[in-house]
Design a protein around this motif. Sequence first.
Motif, PDB file in Angstrom:
ATOM      1  N   LEU A   1       0.823  -1.206   0.000  1.00  0.00           N
ATOM      2  CA  LEU A   1       0.000   0.000   0.000  1.00  0.00           C
ATOM      3  C   LEU A   1       0.861   1.261   0.000  1.00  0.00           C
ATOM      4  O   LEU A   1       0.499   2.272  -0.607  1.00  0.00           O
ATOM      5  CB  LEU A   1      -0.930   0.009   1.224  1.00  0.00           C
ATOM      6  CG  LEU A   1      -2.033  -1.050   1.248  1.00  0.00           C
ATOM      7  CD1 LEU A   1      -2.661  -1.134   2.633  1.00  0.00           C
ATOM      8  CD2 LEU A   1      -3.102  -0.730   0.208  1.00  0.00           C
ATOM      9  N   GLY A   2       2.004   1.179   0.681  1.00  0.00           N
ATOM     10  CA  GLY A   2       2.897   2.332   0.764  1.00  0.00           C
ATOM     11  C   GLY A   2       3.761   2.530  -0.461  1.00  0.00           C
ATOM     12  O   GLY A   2       4.456   3.552  -0.575  1.00  0.00           O
ATOM     13  N   GLY A   3       3.741   1.567  -1.384  1.00  0.00           N
ATOM     14  CA  GLY A   3       4.497   1.718  -2.623  1.00  0.00           C
ATOM     15  C   GLY A   3       5.913   1.192  -2.577  1.00  0.00           C
ATOM     16  O   GLY A   3       6.658   1.327  -3.551  1.00  0.00           O
TER      17      GLY A   3
ATOM     18  N   PRO B   1     -10.261  -6.255   1.535  1.00  0.00           N
ATOM     19  CA  PRO B   1     -10.704  -4.916   1.975  1.00  0.00           C
ATOM     20  C   PRO B   1     -10.033  -3.782   1.202  1.00  0.00           C
ATOM     21  O   PRO B   1     -10.679  -2.761   0.907  1.00  0.00           O
ATOM     22  CB  PRO B   1     -10.313  -4.892   3.460  1.00  0.00           C
ATOM     23  CG  PRO B   1     -10.215  -6.317   3.863  1.00  0.00           C
ATOM     24  CD  PRO B   1      -9.706  -7.035   2.656  1.00  0.00           C
ATOM     25  N   HIS B   2      -8.773  -3.962   0.865  1.00  0.00           N
ATOM     26  CA  HIS B   2      -8.036  -2.915   0.149  1.00  0.00           C
ATOM     27  C   HIS B   2      -8.423  -2.882  -1.333  1.00  0.00           C
ATOM     28  O   HIS B   2      -8.394  -1.820  -1.958  1.00  0.00           O
ATOM     29  CB  HIS B   2      -6.537  -3.138   0.313  1.00  0.00           C
ATOM     30  CG  HIS B   2      -6.105  -3.234   1.743  1.00  0.00           C
ATOM     31  ND1 HIS B   2      -6.174  -2.167   2.611  1.00  0.00           N
ATOM     32  CD2 HIS B   2      -5.625  -4.276   2.472  1.00  0.00           C
ATOM     33  CE1 HIS B   2      -5.754  -2.541   3.809  1.00  0.00           C
ATOM     34  NE2 HIS B   2      -5.411  -3.816   3.747  1.00  0.00           N
ATOM     35  N   ILE B   3      -8.793  -4.036  -1.877  1.00  0.00           N
ATOM     36  CA  ILE B   3      -9.298  -4.076  -3.249  1.00  0.00           C
ATOM     37  C   ILE B   3     -10.630  -3.336  -3.314  1.00  0.00           C
ATOM     38  O   ILE B   3     -10.872  -2.516  -4.207  1.00  0.00           O
ATOM     39  CB  ILE B   3      -9.463  -5.534  -3.731  1.00  0.00           C
ATOM     40  CG1 ILE B   3      -8.102  -6.237  -3.801  1.00  0.00           C
ATOM     41  CG2 ILE B   3     -10.163  -5.580  -5.086  1.00  0.00           C
ATOM     42  CD1 ILE B   3      -8.203  -7.734  -4.028  1.00  0.00           C
ATOM     43  N   GLN B   4     -11.498  -3.627  -2.362  1.00  0.00           N
ATOM     44  CA  GLN B   4     -12.819  -2.999  -2.340  1.00  0.00           C
ATOM     45  C   GLN B   4     -12.719  -1.492  -2.108  1.00  0.00           C
ATOM     46  O   GLN B   4     -13.559  -0.728  -2.592  1.00  0.00           O
ATOM     47  CB  GLN B   4     -13.681  -3.655  -1.263  1.00  0.00           C
ATOM     48  CG  GLN B   4     -14.030  -5.109  -1.575  1.00  0.00           C
ATOM     49  CD  GLN B   4     -14.727  -5.822  -0.433  1.00  0.00           C
ATOM     50  OE1 GLN B   4     -14.515  -5.495   0.737  1.00  0.00           O
ATOM     51  NE2 GLN B   4     -15.562  -6.799  -0.758  1.00  0.00           N
ATOM     52  N   ALA B   5     -11.683  -1.056  -1.379  1.00  0.00           N
ATOM     53  CA  ALA B   5     -11.488   0.370  -1.111  1.00  0.00           C
ATOM     54  C   ALA B   5     -10.800   1.092  -2.259  1.00  0.00           C
ATOM     55  O   ALA B   5     -10.653   2.325  -2.225  1.00  0.00           O
ATOM     56  CB  ALA B   5     -10.682   0.550   0.172  1.00  0.00           C
ATOM     57  N   GLY B   6     -10.356   0.338  -3.280  1.00  0.00           N
ATOM     58  CA  GLY B   6      -9.693   0.941  -4.425  1.00  0.00           C
ATOM     59  C   GLY B   6      -8.226   1.238  -4.214  1.00  0.00           C
ATOM     60  O   GLY B   6      -7.584   1.856  -5.067  1.00  0.00           O
ATOM     61  N   LYS B   7      -7.673   0.771  -3.096  1.00  0.00           N
ATOM     62  CA  LYS B   7      -6.263   1.034  -2.808  1.00  0.00           C
ATOM     63  C   LYS B   7      -5.345   0.020  -3.479  1.00  0.00           C
ATOM     64  O   LYS B   7      -4.154   0.277  -3.673  1.00  0.00           O
ATOM     65  CB  LYS B   7      -6.035   1.026  -1.296  1.00  0.00           C
ATOM     66  CG  LYS B   7      -6.770   2.148  -0.574  1.00  0.00           C
ATOM     67  CD  LYS B   7      -6.531   2.074   0.930  1.00  0.00           C
ATOM     68  CE  LYS B   7      -7.257   3.200   1.654  1.00  0.00           C
ATOM     69  NZ  LYS B   7      -7.047   3.125   3.134  1.00  0.00           N
ATOM     70  N   LEU B   8      -5.880  -1.153  -3.806  1.00  0.00           N
ATOM     71  CA  LEU B   8      -5.147  -2.161  -4.556  1.00  0.00           C
ATOM     72  C   LEU B   8      -5.992  -2.578  -5.753  1.00  0.00           C
ATOM     73  O   LEU B   8      -7.229  -2.543  -5.704  1.00  0.00           O
ATOM     74  CB  LEU B   8      -4.844  -3.389  -3.683  1.00  0.00           C
ATOM     75  CG  LEU B   8      -3.897  -3.198  -2.498  1.00  0.00           C
ATOM     76  CD1 LEU B   8      -3.757  -4.503  -1.729  1.00  0.00           C
ATOM     77  CD2 LEU B   8      -2.531  -2.687  -2.945  1.00  0.00           C
ATOM     78  N   ARG B   9      -5.315  -3.009  -6.818  1.00  0.00           N
ATOM     79  CA  ARG B   9      -6.022  -3.475  -8.010  1.00  0.00           C
ATOM     80  C   ARG B   9      -5.777  -4.970  -8.191  1.00  0.00           C
ATOM     81  O   ARG B   9      -4.623  -5.410  -8.289  1.00  0.00           O
ATOM     82  CB  ARG B   9      -5.543  -2.711  -9.238  1.00  0.00           C
ATOM     83  CG  ARG B   9      -6.211  -3.169 -10.550  1.00  0.00           C
ATOM     84  CD  ARG B   9      -5.616  -2.426 -11.728  1.00  0.00           C
ATOM     85  NE  ARG B   9      -5.899  -0.995 -11.629  1.00  0.00           N
ATOM     86  CZ  ARG B   9      -5.039  -0.044 -11.997  1.00  0.00           C
ATOM     87  NH1 ARG B   9      -3.835  -0.373 -12.454  1.00  0.00           N
ATOM     88  NH2 ARG B   9      -5.372   1.222 -11.895  1.00  0.00           N
ATOM     89  N   ALA B  10      -6.854  -5.741  -8.224  1.00  0.00           N
ATOM     90  CA  ALA B  10      -6.749  -7.176  -8.466  1.00  0.00           C
ATOM     91  C   ALA B  10      -6.676  -7.424  -9.961  1.00  0.00           C
ATOM     92  O   ALA B  10      -7.512  -6.911 -10.721  1.00  0.00           O
ATOM     93  CB  ALA B  10      -7.948  -7.898  -7.865  1.00  0.00           C
TER      94      ALA B  10
END
Length: 333
Positions: free
Chosen positions: A205-207, A221-230
Amino acid sequence: MTDLHRPASTLTRRSLTALALGTALAPLAGWAQGFPSKLITLYVPFPPGGPTDTASRIVGQKMGEILKQTVIVENRPGASGSIAAAALARMPADGHSLMMLATPTLLAPHLYPAVKFDINKDFTAVGTTYDLPIVVVVNPTQLPDVRTLPELIAKAKASKTPLNYTSSGQGSFGHLTMELLKIQGGFDMTHVPYKGGVPAITDLLGGQVPVMYADMVAALPHIQAGKLRAIAVGSPQRLPFLPDVKTVAEQGFPGFSAVSWGGLLAPAGTPAAVVKTLNDALKQALADATVQDKLKNAGTFAAWQSPADTAARIRSDDQQWGKLIKDKGIAGS
């Protein structure tokens, strides 16, 4: 000739054979009727809070209701589950001691030389319990133009220096699956292992790293929040909560299947009648809609299989991933 006219020796042999057979079958009948006679301990080879622990508590509670006996969950973490497995192997083979096998424990003998148990000989398969999908995710800020697996592979091939990817640890299922994918896809990426899924996701998440092969519990949760792309799932079919994300198999790797999973084991030598009783209770528990919903909320899917099919799955995974570990010279951290 009727039995009454047969020689006495023949009658004696038949009588002895019938008596011996009856004596041999009597304990099995007793096991089927008298089990369970006390509380059942379900060992979990990982700390509380993870997918294996959560699934064990959900399923254990329901099986206890069905069997009309308490099922207590006991966490025995350490060495990718080897501590729990060693404890189970020492328990009486009476069905009152079980373990929730997870993929890392299945693979531990290949990764850690000190682990001596034989997954195929020291335990009796009771039944498959759940599947835990894994997913390739990217940081959309670091790789804004990567939306599919072929695009990731093309990026990796075009990069002057290998792209980094992370997983929950050296020898983790995400690590092994990406290594298999690299072999089949003819591309290279550098593995950056972390001590667990949470720190790996945090740095993703931090790059600090752009790609991860993660379990769904950690990533969703991070996919659903748009922070990660599956960009791909390892399961043979698409997932209902990520219907637009294609499988690896759909993206140029026909037949590819990589799913982490969990299943119940008992000590070797557990009577077949007891195993059947446990598997019947497991099947009934996993058919319960409430149990299925709870498992989905934990990121897993109810996936009942018979003892025979579970044993076959263990053998298949043991051979496939064991060969990869040996060929790649991978050691556990």
